[in-house]
Design an enzyme around this catalytic site. Structure first.
Site, PDB file in Angstrom:
ATOM      1  N   LYS A  82      27.907 -16.998  18.260  1.00 56.39           N
ATOM      2  CA  LYS A  82      29.224 -16.482  18.647  1.00 56.39           C
ATOM      3  C   LYS A  82      29.032 -15.608  19.883  1.00 56.39           C
ATOM      4  CE  LYS A  82      31.554 -12.864  17.952  1.00 56.39           C
ATOM      5  NZ  LYS A  82      32.082 -12.686  19.318  1.00 56.39           N
ATOM      6  N   GLU A 103      24.484   6.422  26.681  1.00 55.11           N
ATOM      7  CA  GLU A 103      24.255   5.208  27.477  1.00 55.11           C
ATOM      8  C   GLU A 103      25.497   4.938  28.322  1.00 55.11           C
ATOM      9  OE1 GLU A 103      24.445   1.353  25.506  1.00 55.11           O
ATOM     10  OE2 GLU A 103      22.836   0.630  26.800  1.00 55.11           O
ATOM     11  N   GLU A 124      18.798  -6.185  18.879  1.00 56.42           N
ATOM     12  CA  GLU A 124      18.454  -5.680  20.218  1.00 56.42           C
ATOM     13  C   GLU A 124      19.653  -4.864  20.677  1.00 56.42           C
ATOM     14  OE1 GLU A 124      15.590  -5.928  21.413  1.00 56.42           O
ATOM     15  OE2 GLU A 124      14.651  -7.743  20.651  1.00 56.42           O
ATOM     16  N   THR A 139      27.603  -1.904  16.281  1.00 56.23           N
ATOM     17  CA  THR A 139      27.783  -3.239  15.692  1.00 56.23           C
ATOM     18  C   THR A 139      26.507  -3.675  14.972  1.00 56.23           C
ATOM     19  OG1 THR A 139      29.279  -3.777  17.513  1.00 56.23           O
ATOM     20  CG2 THR A 139      28.517  -5.607  16.178  1.00 56.23           C
ATOM     21  N   GLY A 140      25.366  -3.357  15.547  1.00 57.19           N
ATOM     22  CA  GLY A 140      24.090  -3.708  14.913  1.00 57.19           C
ATOM     23  C   GLY A 140      23.979  -3.087  13.525  1.00 57.19           C
ATOM     24  N   SER A 197      25.810  -3.576  20.854  1.00 64.58           N
ATOM     25  CA  SER A 197      25.807  -2.116  20.700  1.00 64.58           C
ATOM     26  C   SER A 197      25.151  -1.698  19.376  1.00 64.58           C
ATOM     27  CB  SER A 197      27.237  -1.597  20.754  1.00 64.58           C
ATOM     28  OG  SER A 197      27.953  -2.085  19.651  1.00 64.58           O
ATOM     29  N   CYS A 235      20.795  -3.834  29.368  1.00 66.06           N
ATOM     30  CA  CYS A 235      20.311  -2.990  28.268  1.00 66.06           C
ATOM     31  C   CYS A 235      19.157  -2.128  28.728  1.00 66.06           C
ATOM     32  CB  CYS A 235      19.901  -3.855  27.084  1.00 66.06           C
ATOM     33  SG  CYS A 235      18.722  -5.140  27.494  1.00 66.06           S
TER      34      CYS A 235
HETATM   35  P1  NAD Z   1      29.238  -5.136  21.050  1.00 70.36           P
HETATM   36  O1  NAD Z   1      28.381  -4.660  19.945  1.00 70.36           O
HETATM   37  O2  NAD Z   1      30.582  -4.561  21.209  1.00 70.36           O
HETATM   38  O3  NAD Z   1      29.471  -6.714  20.951  1.00 70.36           O
HETATM   39  C1  NAD Z   1      28.377  -7.616  20.870  1.00 70.36           C
HETATM   40  C2  NAD Z   1      28.803  -8.833  20.071  1.00 70.36           C
HETATM   41  O4  NAD Z   1      29.045  -8.448  18.717  1.00 70.36           O
HETATM   42  C3  NAD Z   1      30.094  -9.491  20.555  1.00 70.36           C
HETATM   43  O5  NAD Z   1      29.944 -10.882  20.461  1.00 70.36           O
HETATM   44  C4  NAD Z   1      31.118  -8.973  19.563  1.00 70.36           C
HETATM   45  O6  NAD Z   1      32.240  -9.813  19.414  1.00 70.36           O
HETATM   46  C5  NAD Z   1      30.295  -8.965  18.290  1.00 70.36           C
HETATM   47  N1  NAD Z   1      30.798  -8.102  17.212  1.00 70.36           N
HETATM   48  C6  NAD Z   1      31.596  -7.008  17.311  1.00 70.36           C
HETATM   49  N2  NAD Z   1      31.804  -6.478  16.087  1.00 70.36           N
HETATM   50  C7  NAD Z   1      31.128  -7.237  15.199  1.00 70.36           C
HETATM   51  C8  NAD Z   1      30.927  -7.191  13.782  1.00 70.36           C
HETATM   52  N3  NAD Z   1      31.477  -6.246  13.025  1.00 70.36           N
HETATM   53  N4  NAD Z   1      30.140  -8.122  13.220  1.00 70.36           N
HETATM   54  C9  NAD Z   1      29.546  -9.068  13.959  1.00 70.36           C
HETATM   55  N5  NAD Z   1      29.701  -9.183  15.302  1.00 70.36           N
HETATM   56  C10 NAD Z   1      30.481  -8.269  15.920  1.00 70.36           C
HETATM   57  O7  NAD Z   1      28.357  -4.958  22.381  1.00 70.36           O
HETATM   58  P2  NAD Z   1      28.794  -5.279  23.887  1.00 70.36           P
HETATM   59  O8  NAD Z   1      29.744  -4.204  24.306  1.00 70.36           O
HETATM   60  O9  NAD Z   1      29.173  -6.715  24.007  1.00 70.36           O
HETATM   61  O10 NAD Z   1      27.394  -5.112  24.662  1.00 70.36           O
HETATM   62  C11 NAD Z   1      26.986  -3.925  25.255  1.00 70.36           C
HETATM   63  C12 NAD Z   1      25.897  -3.266  24.441  1.00 70.36           C
HETATM   64  O11 NAD Z   1      24.859  -4.222  24.206  1.00 70.36           O
HETATM   65  C13 NAD Z   1      25.225  -2.124  25.160  1.00 70.36           C
HETATM   66  O12 NAD Z   1      25.019  -1.062  24.258  1.00 70.36           O
HETATM   67  C14 NAD Z   1      23.876  -2.696  25.590  1.00 70.36           C
HETATM   68  O13 NAD Z   1      22.852  -1.758  25.767  1.00 70.36           O
HETATM   69  C15 NAD Z   1      23.581  -3.631  24.478  1.00 70.36           C
HETATM   70  N6  NAD Z   1      22.625  -4.664  24.895  1.00 70.36           N
HETATM   71  C16 NAD Z   1      21.356  -4.605  24.390  1.00 70.36           C
HETATM   72  C17 NAD Z   1      20.411  -5.537  24.800  1.00 70.36           C
HETATM   73  C18 NAD Z   1      19.000  -5.493  24.270  1.00 70.36           C
HETATM   74  O14 NAD Z   1      18.281  -6.487  24.428  1.00 70.36           O
HETATM   75  N7  NAD Z   1      18.560  -4.405  23.638  1.00 70.36           N
HETATM   76  C19 NAD Z   1      20.767  -6.528  25.724  1.00 70.36           C
HETATM   77  C20 NAD Z   1      22.066  -6.552  26.207  1.00 70.36           C
HETATM   78  C21 NAD Z   1      22.994  -5.615  25.778  1.00 70.36           C
END
Ligand code: NAD
Length: 468
Positions: free
Chosen positions: A168, A372, A241, A223-224, A220, A275
């Site tokens: 997704k 961040e 990640e 969400t993780g 983020s 990230c």
């Molecule tokens: P986000 O957590 O808002 O969304 C990421 C994904 O999760 C999207 O597809 C979103 O629809 C989905 N999602 C949202 N809520 C969910 C839930 N309850 N259950 C399952 N899936 C859900 O993150 P973002 O704003 O898209 O990305 C930015 C963040 O990602 C920043 O904090 C950045 O540092 C991090 N990031 C980390 C890495 C890494 O490798 N460590 C790489 C890229 C981005």
């Protein structure tokens, strides 16, 4: 522009709510995407379960051929893929082309790895063979900053280890991932790789599904954490990640002419939406003014604009919420005494643009330094005692990456050993390698990706004890 899901090898329209995909350079809606219903998420998982029965036995040679075909198709379609990435994500076209080419090379590297079978000689005389067996159905959830590349980081390791996978993508940037999954589907049997679309609700249905054996997530920290708590009942394997607040430490003996471009290149890569971008820069007082001046010159020379414009070197922030967040952090830093030392460039009126912004006269304790920013603003902090900086910066809740900039490599390595982060670069930052494990400590992640070690997290260990 295709806005369909791919389920069981078939392109189908989503049956749930519509979401707009917005070009961040113009704020115009470029596509409307229908989300997957809960039933469609289940269909994709059931198709993956069925496909797994035969896919897990694919020969290594056939798999290598499929990967080679996928990489070739990606290269052949680089121009269209890069344009889609720029339209939905905003980055300059050249950077989008790099993302596509980087994805193809990543596939080739993974294809070259051999999944090992280890033989252990037990002290009692029996032989033990340790195999790495596929898990079954993998759920992959990806963010909006490097949508194409990160989808490859998830899908290809899952397939390489002979799992089936359902992705997704972020609701902000689904288009290039749909295209990627279509390309993959030309070369793998139906059901092996599907894509479902929608917001976090769809992500929750996918990652919490009882038939999913592993979740690979990039996004983020918040969400993780949700994904991890949803994985408990079925004891899924989870790799997270997450966010970071990477520190760069510039020592007094750094070669400033060499490092200034690299520091800028990391901190502002993809307009800072990376990230493992350098997000807090600590510079020794003896070189602070010189380095700051060089960084200002590089920042002021950027051409900020729409990614499709060939002159552009610096694109917009991907979405409105992130744009507001970054502007809020800058305003807050200035209200607390921070000084913006970069030029206030003319930026397009429409679009989520923020010119590259360097802020001095700030310290730990303000949001721009402690949180961040994930955008084009970098706080630069002066220090005199490196031991104090390490002790302070290690207090961060994040532990993704860090860097040390020095001509004395032995000293830099010693300092690196004291930084509490999954990766430390010396004289570079954020240049990831497919060959090395990459993952965050503390709230930056759980588990790791890349390299053979990361690949093997997509497998179960099976030990076969042989007694003659
Ligand atoms: P986000 O957590 O808002 O969304 C990421 C994904 O999760 C999207 O597809 C979103 O629809 C989905 N999602 C949202 N809520 C969910 C839930 N309850 N259950 C399952 N899936 C859900 O993150 P973002 O704003 O898209 O990305 C930015 C963040 O990602 C920043 O904090 C950045 O540092 C991090 N990031 C980390 C890495 C890494 O490798 N460590 C790489 C890229 C981005």
């Amino acid at each position: 522009m295709n806005t369909n899901l791919v389920i069981n090898g078939v392109s189908v329209q989503g049956q749930a709510a519509l979401t707009d995909v917005i070009n961040p350079a113009t704020e115009e809606v470029i596509a409307q995407v229908a989300s997957a219903s809960a039933e469609q998420v289940d269909d994709a998982i059931q198709a993956a379960k069925t496909a797994f029965k035969t896919w897990k036995n694919i020969s290594d040679a056939d798999l290598a051929q499929a990967f080679s075909n996928i990489a070739a198709d990606i290269r052949a379609e680089n121009a269209e893929l890069a344009e889609l990435i720029t339209l939905e994500q905003g980055k300059p076209l050249g950077l989008a082309q790099f993302e596509v080419e980087g994805g193809a090379s990543w596939i080739e590297y993974l294809s070259s790895l051999e999944i090992p079978v280890e033989t252990i000689a037990d002290p009692s005389g029996k032989t033990i063979k340790v195999y790495n067996r596929p898990l079954g159905v993998v759920a992959s959830i990806t963010p909006w900053n490097w949508p194409f590349m990160i989808a490859i980081w998830h899908l290809i390791p899952a397939l390489k280890t002979k799992n089936c996978v359902v992705n997704k993508p972020s609701e902000y940037t689904p288009l290039s991932t749909i295209r990627l999954v279509e390309i993959i589907n030309r070369h793998v049997p139906k059901g092996v790789c599907s894509v479902v679309l929608g917001t976090g609700e769809v992500g929750g249905a996918l990652s919490g599904h009882p038939d999913v054996a592993k979740v690979t997530f990039t996004g983020s920290t918040r969400t993780g954490q949700r994904i991890l708590s949803n994985s408990v009942d079925s004891l899924k394997s989870v790799v997270l990640e997450l966010g970071g607040n990477d520190v760069g430490l510039v020592l007094e003996d750094a070669d400033l002419d060499v490092v200034a471009e690299r520091i800028f290149g990391s901190a502002f890569l993809n307009a800072g939406q990376t990230c493992a971008a350098l997000k807090r820069l600590y510079v020794h007082e003896s070189v602070y003014d010189q380095l700051t001046e060089k960084l200002v010159n590089i920042a002021n020379a950027q051409v900020v604009g729409a990614g499709l414009n060939p002159e552009t070197t610096f694109g917009p922030i991907q979405n409105k919420a992130q744009y507001e967040k970054v502007k809020g952090l800058i305003t807050d830093a200035v209200a607390k005494g921070g000084q913006i030392i970069t030029a206030q460039q003319n930026i397009p009126e429409k679009g989520y643009f923020v010119a590259p912004t360097l802020v001095t006269n700030v310290d730990n304790g303000i949001a721009l330094v402690d949180e961040e920013q994930f955008g084009p603003v970098l706080p630069i902090i002066k220090f005199s005692d490196v031991n104090e900086v390490i002790a302070q910066t290690n207090q961060s809740e994040f532990g993704l990456g860090g860097s040390v900039w020095s001509t004395d490599i032995a000293k830099a390595e010693e300092i690196a050993s004291r930084m509490e982060t999954g990766t430390v670069w010396i004289n570079s930052h954020s240049d990831l390698s497919p060959a090395a494990p990459f993952g965050g400590w503390k709230t930056s992640g759980l588990g790791f990706s890349f390299g053979l070690d990361g690949l093997l997290l997509f497998t179960h260990k099976q030990a076969i004890h042989i007694t003659q």
